[in-house]
Write a protein that holds these residues in place. Structure first.
Motif, PDB file in Angstrom:
ATOM      1  N   PRO A 135       3.677  -8.507  -3.301  1.00 31.44           N
ATOM      2  CA  PRO A 135       2.586  -8.310  -4.260  1.00 31.44           C
ATOM      3  C   PRO A 135       2.617  -6.915  -4.866  1.00 31.44           C
ATOM      4  O   PRO A 135       3.178  -5.975  -4.288  1.00 31.44           O
ATOM      5  CB  PRO A 135       1.324  -8.523  -3.401  1.00 31.44           C
ATOM      6  CG  PRO A 135       1.763  -8.249  -2.002  1.00 31.44           C
ATOM      7  CD  PRO A 135       3.196  -8.677  -1.923  1.00 31.44           C
ATOM      8  N   ALA A 136       2.007  -6.783  -6.014  1.00 34.63           N
ATOM      9  CA  ALA A 136       1.911  -5.476  -6.659  1.00 34.63           C
ATOM     10  C   ALA A 136       1.001  -4.557  -5.841  1.00 34.63           C
ATOM     11  O   ALA A 136       0.213  -5.021  -5.012  1.00 34.63           O
ATOM     12  CB  ALA A 136       1.381  -5.636  -8.075  1.00 34.63           C
ATOM     13  N   GLU A 137       1.126  -3.271  -6.080  1.00 31.56           N
ATOM     14  CA  GLU A 137       0.311  -2.296  -5.370  1.00 31.56           C
ATOM     15  C   GLU A 137      -1.173  -2.646  -5.474  1.00 31.56           C
ATOM     16  O   GLU A 137      -1.707  -2.884  -6.557  1.00 31.56           O
ATOM     17  CB  GLU A 137       0.544  -0.899  -5.971  1.00 31.56           C
ATOM     18  CG  GLU A 137      -0.206   0.224  -5.290  1.00 31.56           C
ATOM     19  CD  GLU A 137       0.387   0.587  -3.936  1.00 31.56           C
ATOM     20  OE1 GLU A 137      -0.400   0.999  -3.059  1.00 31.56           O
ATOM     21  OE2 GLU A 137       1.620   0.478  -3.768  1.00 31.56           O
ATOM     22  N   GLY A 138      -1.826  -2.711  -4.316  1.00 37.21           N
ATOM     23  CA  GLY A 138      -3.249  -3.017  -4.282  1.00 37.21           C
ATOM     24  C   GLY A 138      -3.588  -4.492  -4.252  1.00 37.21           C
ATOM     25  O   GLY A 138      -4.760  -4.851  -4.088  1.00 37.21           O
ATOM     26  N   ARG A 146       0.850  -1.191   0.000  1.00 35.16           N
ATOM     27  CA  ARG A 146       0.000   0.000   0.000  1.00 35.16           C
ATOM     28  C   ARG A 146       0.886   1.241   0.000  1.00 35.16           C
ATOM     29  O   ARG A 146       1.750   1.378   0.867  1.00 35.16           O
ATOM     30  CB  ARG A 146      -0.913   0.025   1.232  1.00 35.16           C
ATOM     31  CG  ARG A 146      -1.837  -1.169   1.348  1.00 35.16           C
ATOM     32  CD  ARG A 146      -2.639  -1.109   2.622  1.00 35.16           C
ATOM     33  NE  ARG A 146      -3.221  -2.401   2.941  1.00 35.16           N
ATOM     34  CZ  ARG A 146      -3.714  -2.718   4.137  1.00 35.16           C
ATOM     35  NH1 ARG A 146      -3.671  -1.840   5.121  1.00 35.16           N
ATOM     36  NH2 ARG A 146      -4.219  -3.912   4.356  1.00 35.16           N
ATOM     37  N   ASP A 147       0.671   2.079  -0.979  1.00 37.46           N
ATOM     38  CA  ASP A 147       1.482   3.297  -1.134  1.00 37.46           C
ATOM     39  C   ASP A 147       2.973   2.970  -1.164  1.00 37.46           C
ATOM     40  O   ASP A 147       3.802   3.685  -0.587  1.00 37.46           O
ATOM     41  CB  ASP A 147       1.186   4.279   0.006  1.00 37.46           C
ATOM     42  CG  ASP A 147      -0.264   4.741   0.010  1.00 37.46           C
ATOM     43  OD1 ASP A 147      -0.831   4.893  -1.087  1.00 37.46           O
ATOM     44  OD2 ASP A 147      -0.819   4.929   1.107  1.00 37.46           O
ATOM     45  N   GLY A 148       3.295   1.852  -1.816  1.00 36.32           N
ATOM     46  CA  GLY A 148       4.688   1.456  -1.985  1.00 36.32           C
ATOM     47  C   GLY A 148       5.311   0.795  -0.778  1.00 36.32           C
ATOM     48  O   GLY A 148       6.506   0.459  -0.804  1.00 36.32           O
ATOM     49  N   ASP A 204      -4.795 -13.788  -7.896  1.00 39.85           N
ATOM     50  CA  ASP A 204      -3.523 -13.109  -7.585  1.00 39.85           C
ATOM     51  C   ASP A 204      -3.256 -13.054  -6.085  1.00 39.85           C
ATOM     52  O   ASP A 204      -2.697 -12.082  -5.575  1.00 39.85           O
ATOM     53  CB  ASP A 204      -3.494 -11.688  -8.167  1.00 39.85           C
ATOM     54  CG  ASP A 204      -3.274 -11.674  -9.662  1.00 39.85           C
ATOM     55  OD1 ASP A 204      -2.711 -12.651 -10.186  1.00 39.85           O
ATOM     56  OD2 ASP A 204      -3.676 -10.694 -10.318  1.00 39.85           O
ATOM     57  N   THR A 205      -3.639 -14.129  -5.368  1.00 43.56           N
ATOM     58  CA  THR A 205      -3.407 -14.159  -3.917  1.00 43.56           C
ATOM     59  C   THR A 205      -2.361 -15.196  -3.511  1.00 43.56           C
ATOM     60  O   THR A 205      -2.038 -15.302  -2.336  1.00 43.56           O
ATOM     61  CB  THR A 205      -4.717 -14.476  -3.156  1.00 43.56           C
ATOM     62  OG1 THR A 205      -5.214 -15.762  -3.561  1.00 43.56           O
ATOM     63  CG2 THR A 205      -5.775 -13.411  -3.425  1.00 43.56           C
TER      64      THR A 205
END
Length: 240
Positions: A155-158, A69-71, A130-131
């Motif tokens: 994981p990617a953002e979000g 979250r937020d990088g 994507d989990t």
């Protein structure tokens, strides 16, 4: 036949040879017939590749959710008190935000000349949510007495990766510790032989596939040519 011996820090982490879960991460039990939806286990190369290694299971009762979250990497779970004095708790650590580590404390003893390599569990390739955690490939030599930790890609953002109780989170494969091979183009004789083999298979495909053709829900035509040749090759290898 090689033997892989293991020593556990937590008996709930006991590894096993990777198995296809049907129904489950490998798909549903759709038969190979017209109107069925194609499943990854319909593919022999995937099924063999997926079952080639050793799967590791998440041993804890509390779910872990890993997100960005937020990088910033976040590791969220209700861990409570350490189960033993001096134990790293929780067993997960941020590793530069782009990665994180899981303290396994799993010992795998291999025969001379072999090594282990960590990699994503095959269910990663079938997951649509994507989990699934993404284990980073790493080669560990047989003289190292303990696989202290496994590294995972954040994981990617979000997105959120989830470790659930008794769910496989990574796979280990046993490979030669040295990649003793070189790439070389085929000579004309070798190339001609392979081309002849390919043409023979193509010309005989109607016979090899007889009675096995089917069309999936996406209008993809499948047949049992590879399966038949695979079975014949294994039978020949056993006889030799």
């Amino acid at each position: 036949m090689h033997t892989v011996k293991y020593r556990l820090n937590d008996p709930r982490l006991a590894p096993r040879r990777t198995k296809l879960e049907i129904p489950g991460w490998a798909g549903s039990r759709d038969p190979r017939k017209d109107g069925s939806h194609e499943q990854v286990w319909h593919c022999v190369p995937f099924s063999e590749g997926a079952q080639y290694g050793i799967e590791l299971f998440y041993p804890y009762d509390n779910e872990l959710r890993v997100s960005t979250r937020d990088g910033t990497l976040r590791l969220e779970g209700d861990w409570g008190e350490p189960p033993a004095p001096g134990l790293q708790w929780p067993p997960f650590r941020n590793f530069g935000d782009s990665y994180y580590t899981y303290q396994l404390l799993l010992d795998l003893k291999l025969e001379k000349g072999l090594a282990i390599r960590t990699e994503p569990h095959p269910r990663f390739y079938t997951d649509r949510s994507d989990t699934v955690p993404i284990a980073v490939p790493a080669l560990v030599r047989n003289w190292w007495p303990m696989l202290f930790f496994c590294v995972f890609k954040s994981p990617a953002e979000g997105c959120t990766h989830i470790f659930r109780p008794a769910e496989p989170f990574a796979q280990i494969i046993v490979i030669p510790e040295e990649a003793n091979f070189e790439l070389s183009p085929m000579n004309e004789e070798e190339a001609a032989e392979r081309e002849l083999q390919a043409r023979r298979i193509y010309a005989n495909r109607p016979n090899l596939a007889a009675g096995t053709e089917w069309t999936s829900t996406t209008d993809t035509v499948f047949d049992g040519t590879y399966r038949h040749l695979h079975r014949a090759a294994k039978d020949k290898a056993r006889q030799d």
